[in-house]
Design a protein around this motif. Structure first.
Motif, mmCIF file in Angstrom:
data_model
loop_
_atom_site.group_PDB
_atom_site.id
_atom_site.type_symbol
_atom_site.label_atom_id
_atom_site.label_comp_id
_atom_site.label_asym_id
_atom_site.label_seq_id
_atom_site.Cartn_x
_atom_site.Cartn_y
_atom_site.Cartn_z
ATOM 1 N N GLU A 7 -22.593 -19.908 28.147
ATOM 2 C CA GLU A 7 -21.199 -19.484 28.042
ATOM 3 C C GLU A 7 -20.242 -20.434 28.745
ATOM 4 O OE1 GLU A 7 -23.038 -17.185 31.533
ATOM 5 O OE2 GLU A 7 -23.606 -17.885 29.521
ATOM 6 N N ARG A 8 -20.781 -21.354 29.528
ATOM 7 C CA ARG A 8 -19.928 -22.318 30.223
ATOM 8 C C ARG A 8 -20.050 -23.728 29.652
ATOM 9 N NH1 ARG A 8 -19.521 -21.531 36.704
ATOM 10 N NH2 ARG A 8 -19.604 -19.261 36.853
ATOM 11 N N CYS A 23 -19.447 -27.098 27.711
ATOM 12 C CA CYS A 23 -18.192 -27.804 27.419
ATOM 13 C C CYS A 23 -18.535 -29.214 26.969
ATOM 14 C CB CYS A 23 -17.303 -27.837 28.664
ATOM 15 S SG CYS A 23 -18.128 -28.573 30.110
ATOM 16 N N ARG A 76 -18.988 -26.341 32.633
ATOM 17 C CA ARG A 76 -17.736 -26.253 33.379
ATOM 18 C C ARG A 76 -17.951 -25.304 34.557
ATOM 19 N NH1 ARG A 76 -13.349 -28.339 31.697
ATOM 20 N NH2 ARG A 76 -13.915 -28.224 29.477
ATOM 21 N N THR A 91 -15.723 -24.428 37.066
ATOM 22 C CA THR A 91 -14.596 -23.548 37.360
ATOM 23 C C THR A 91 -13.627 -23.565 36.186
ATOM 24 O OG1 THR A 91 -13.291 -25.298 38.418
ATOM 25 C CG2 THR A 91 -14.748 -24.006 39.836
ATOM 26 N N ILE A 92 -12.771 -22.550 36.119
ATOM 27 C CA ILE A 92 -11.747 -22.500 35.077
ATOM 28 C C ILE A 92 -10.797 -23.670 35.268
ATOM 29 C CG2 ILE A 92 -9.834 -21.165 34.139
ATOM 30 C CD1 ILE A 92 -11.259 -18.650 35.084
ATOM 31 N N GLY A 93 -10.651 -24.479 34.257
ATOM 32 C CA GLY A 93 -9.777 -25.637 34.351
ATOM 33 C C GLY A 93 -10.360 -26.789 35.137
ATOM 34 N N CYS A 145 -15.768 -30.894 33.452
ATOM 35 C CA CYS A 145 -16.963 -30.674 32.644
ATOM 36 C C CYS A 145 -18.007 -31.661 33.149
ATOM 37 C CB CYS A 145 -16.663 -30.898 31.166
ATOM 38 S SG CYS A 145 -18.082 -30.571 30.072
ATOM 39 N N TYR A 160 -20.153 -21.410 42.860
ATOM 40 C CA TYR A 160 -19.735 -21.547 41.466
ATOM 41 C C TYR A 160 -20.272 -20.413 40.590
ATOM 42 C CZ TYR A 160 -18.038 -26.328 42.263
ATOM 43 O OH TYR A 160 -17.339 -27.414 42.693
ATOM 44 N N SER A 177 -24.638 -13.032 38.424
ATOM 45 C CA SER A 177 -24.909 -13.935 37.300
ATOM 46 C C SER A 177 -26.398 -14.228 37.139
ATOM 47 C CB SER A 177 -24.154 -15.256 37.482
ATOM 48 O OG SER A 177 -24.690 -16.000 38.573
ATOM 49 N N ARG A 192 -9.811 -18.456 43.139
ATOM 50 C CA ARG A 192 -9.855 -17.921 41.784
ATOM 51 C C ARG A 192 -10.755 -16.696 41.714
ATOM 52 N NH1 ARG A 192 -10.535 -23.644 40.374
ATOM 53 N NH2 ARG A 192 -8.571 -24.469 39.597
#
Length: 248
Positions: free
Chosen positions: A40-41, A43, A53, A55-57, A60, A120, A125, A154
């Motif tokens: 799901e992460r 990129c 990825r 973190t968000i933003g 990669c 992270y 998870s 975040r």
């Protein structure tokens, strides 16, 4: 994008020791498959390669990020560590610190190196990765100074939670061996998370929750910080009284 790949490679080799696999008692581990499993992460890097990825933003990074060797992984892959064309931008100090992912149990048994769980990935998870700077003759202090801004702000909305974990000592907190005997000092059972802790600390907290107003107040206390703070206050208030009535 790495503007100066050759310069970065040269710096990596001279500072980190290219190919260095960590401390003998706390070696670097290959976590490539673990990172690759977090689909799901996934990129695409600026070069078009599939990565993850963190973190968000954020950057990669390749699945080999932090894996197998003590390297300046962030200098190589973190977008915060990019320098401008003129070389005038000052990058964060953590960028040049070598580190790698390690096996926590091995490091605890075989070395005095410090290992930390990667923030992270949330606890729920199922991804439990631990990293070490000291195993790479480095320091984690520069990363700690930046970590909250990159990750925690975040994840927790800016909330910081401090916790104090008591040391292994009978009768405060201890475990039993396979013969149901109390371990006088940490043995292999100490590293086995399937064997529960016992002791005054755990019994006391359970009793406080049972007899206090904490449960009835739960509907009114919305902040996690306030819940933790309230529990600490109650524990501190009743600690002396409890010990005066405790029997071992």
């Amino acid at each position: 994008t790495n503007r100066f790949p050759e310069a970065r490679k040269s710096a990596m080799m001279s500072v980190s020791g290219y190919g260095y696999g960590g401390n003998h008692g706390c070696p670097c581990t290959n976590t490539t498959l673990t990172l690759a499993s977090v689909s799901e992460r996934h990129c695409k890097s600026p070069a078009g390669d599939v990565g993850i990825r963190l973190t968000i933003g954020g950057s990669c990074v390749p699945f080999s990020y932090g894996s197998s060797h003590c390297l300046q992984h962030d200098l190589l892959h973190d977008q915060n560590c990019n320098v401008d064309a003129a070389g005038e931008r000052v990058i964060p100090a953590y960028c040049v610190r070598p580190w790698c992912y390690v096996d926590l149990d091995t490091c605890k048994r075989e070395s005095d190196e410090r290992a930390y769980r990667s923030s992270y990935f949330a606890f729920e998870s199922g991804i439990d990765l631990f990293y070490s700077y000291s195993a790479c003759n480095s320091t984690a202090e520069d990363w700690f100074a930046t970590e909250e801004d990159i990750v925690h702000s975040r994840a927790l909305g800016g909330i910081s939670i401090d916790a104090n974990v008591p040391t292994y000592i009978f009768p405060m907190m201890y475990k039993r061996d396979s013969n149901n005997e109390i371990l006088s000092s940490p043995g292999s059972e100490y590293y086995d998370d399937t064997i529960p802790y016992e002791g005054v600390y755990l019994h006391y907290v359970k009793r406080i929750i049972e007899v206090s107003m904490f449960v009835s107040l739960r509907g009114y206390i919305f902040s996690i910080c306030y819940r933790v703070l309230f529990l600490f206050v109650v524990i501190q208030w009743g600690y002396t009284k409890y010990l005066s009535h405790a029997s071992f």
